[in-house]
Design a protein around this motif. Structure first.
Motif, mmCIF file in Angstrom:
data_model
loop_
_atom_site.group_PDB
_atom_site.id
_atom_site.type_symbol
_atom_site.label_atom_id
_atom_site.label_comp_id
_atom_site.label_asym_id
_atom_site.label_seq_id
_atom_site.Cartn_x
_atom_site.Cartn_y
_atom_site.Cartn_z
ATOM 1 N N ILE A 197 45.848 -41.380 -115.749
ATOM 2 C CA ILE A 197 45.159 -40.303 -115.039
ATOM 3 C C ILE A 197 46.121 -39.163 -114.754
ATOM 4 O O ILE A 197 45.811 -37.986 -114.970
ATOM 5 N N ALA A 198 47.311 -39.506 -114.270
ATOM 6 C CA ALA A 198 48.316 -38.481 -113.989
ATOM 7 C C ALA A 198 48.630 -37.678 -115.247
ATOM 8 O O ALA A 198 48.722 -36.441 -115.212
ATOM 9 N N SER A 199 48.773 -38.375 -116.366
ATOM 10 C CA SER A 199 49.075 -37.700 -117.624
ATOM 11 C C SER A 199 47.954 -36.756 -118.031
ATOM 12 O O SER A 199 48.191 -35.616 -118.445
ATOM 13 N N ARG A 200 46.714 -37.204 -117.916
ATOM 14 C CA ARG A 200 45.579 -36.354 -118.305
ATOM 15 C C ARG A 200 45.481 -35.110 -117.419
ATOM 16 O O ARG A 200 45.060 -34.040 -117.880
ATOM 17 N N GLU A 246 52.694 -28.411 -110.879
ATOM 18 C CA GLU A 246 51.444 -27.758 -111.277
ATOM 19 C C GLU A 246 50.410 -27.701 -110.146
ATOM 20 O O GLU A 246 49.294 -27.227 -110.349
ATOM 21 N N GLY A 247 50.765 -28.223 -108.975
ATOM 22 C CA GLY A 247 49.861 -28.159 -107.833
ATOM 23 C C GLY A 247 48.648 -29.056 -107.945
ATOM 24 O O GLY A 247 47.568 -28.709 -107.434
ATOM 25 N N ARG A 248 48.820 -30.220 -108.583
ATOM 26 C CA ARG A 248 47.669 -31.104 -108.818
ATOM 27 C C ARG A 248 47.833 -32.488 -108.191
ATOM 28 O O ARG A 248 47.107 -33.424 -108.517
ATOM 29 N N ALA A 273 43.143 -38.167 -105.154
ATOM 30 C CA ALA A 273 41.711 -38.410 -104.986
ATOM 31 C C ALA A 273 41.159 -39.264 -106.129
ATOM 32 O O ALA A 273 40.306 -40.133 -105.925
ATOM 33 N N CYS A 274 41.660 -39.028 -107.334
ATOM 34 C CA CYS A 274 41.237 -39.824 -108.493
ATOM 35 C C CYS A 274 41.707 -41.271 -108.349
ATOM 36 O O CYS A 274 40.949 -42.208 -108.643
ATOM 37 N N LEU A 329 39.432 -44.862 -108.103
ATOM 38 C CA LEU A 329 39.547 -45.739 -109.267
ATOM 39 C C LEU A 329 38.957 -47.140 -109.058
ATOM 40 O O LEU A 329 38.255 -47.649 -109.943
ATOM 41 N N PRO A 330 39.206 -47.819 -107.926
ATOM 42 C CA PRO A 330 38.570 -49.126 -107.738
ATOM 43 C C PRO A 330 37.044 -49.057 -107.778
ATOM 44 O O PRO A 330 36.384 -49.970 -108.297
ATOM 45 N N THR A 331 36.464 -47.973 -107.254
ATOM 46 C CA THR A 331 35.009 -47.806 -107.318
ATOM 47 C C THR A 331 34.564 -47.560 -108.748
ATOM 48 O O THR A 331 33.518 -48.068 -109.183
#
Length: 204
Positions: free
Chosen positions: A102-105, A171-173, A179-180, A184-186
């Motif tokens: 997720i971090a990479s994307r 990159e300020g993300r 939040a992602c 993720l467990p959900t």
């Protein structure tokens, strides 16, 4: 570096610290059909701990305690699948989590190559072999090549997270990434409940 192999569960006295890298090997890519075979973990110290899960096993108390421990961050690469596989096998919801895919994307938007091998090669100059990825993980006895492969999937996740966090901050993300991870467990539960390919947030 040492690879430890356990049967059925983690040892009672094993302390892997407050940040643990985790990966799973299964018989295939469908959690309801393809059973969980191996769970591998690392504290980031260069050692890997592999738990071989016998067919039909539905409990692993020490492992599940770790998965559900709110004080321990669990690191994954494509955690969506691993979280679902362990939830389906043991009924344990893994949290809190971090996912390097997720971090990479979110931050490596200059490429569509987000596999672990590519990430390790680009960000850490580490080459790992994926040759054993499609081998028989349900075998009674794992080969040395399988054990080494399983270990390689968790040994570098701590350092990889550090590199990705630097990029996310730059990159300020970081906030949207967190939040992602929290969701993720959900997302894994939705996969198991029958919505693996449906965007429930979509208009149609």
């Amino acid at each position: 570096m040492t690879n430890y192999l356990y049967q059925g569960d983690l040892p009672d006295d094993l302390d892997l610290g407050d940040t643990v890298a985790i990966d799973c090997e299964t018989m295939g890519l469908h959690p309801h059909r393809d059973r969980l075979c191996v769970v591998q973990l690392s504290s980031g110290d260069g050692n890997a701990h592999l738990v071989q899960i016998p067919k039909g096993q539905t409990e692993a108390p020490n492992l599940c305690r770790l998965l559900e421990d709110a004080k321990v961050l669990k690191l994954f690469h494509y955690g969506r699948f691993d979280i679902a596989a362990m939830l389906n096998a043991f009924g344990a919801t893994t949290a809190p989590v971090y996912c390097t895919k997720i971090a990479s994307r979110l931050v490596r938007t200059y490429t569509d190559r987000h596999g672990l091998a590519k990430l390790l090669q680009e960000l850490l100059s580490v080459d790992i072999s994926k040759q054993q990825q499609s081998s028989d993980w349900g075998a009674d006895k794992l080969s040395k090549a399988q054990i080494d492969y399983a270990a390689s999937d968790v040994l570098h996740l701590h350092k990889l997270r550090d590199k990705l966090n630097e990029m996310l901050i730059r990159e300020g993300r970081m906030d949207v990434a967190q939040a992602c991870y929290d969701f993720l467990p959900t997302r894994a539960k939705l996969d198991l409940l029958g919505w693996p390919d449906t965007d429930i947030f979509a208009h149609a």
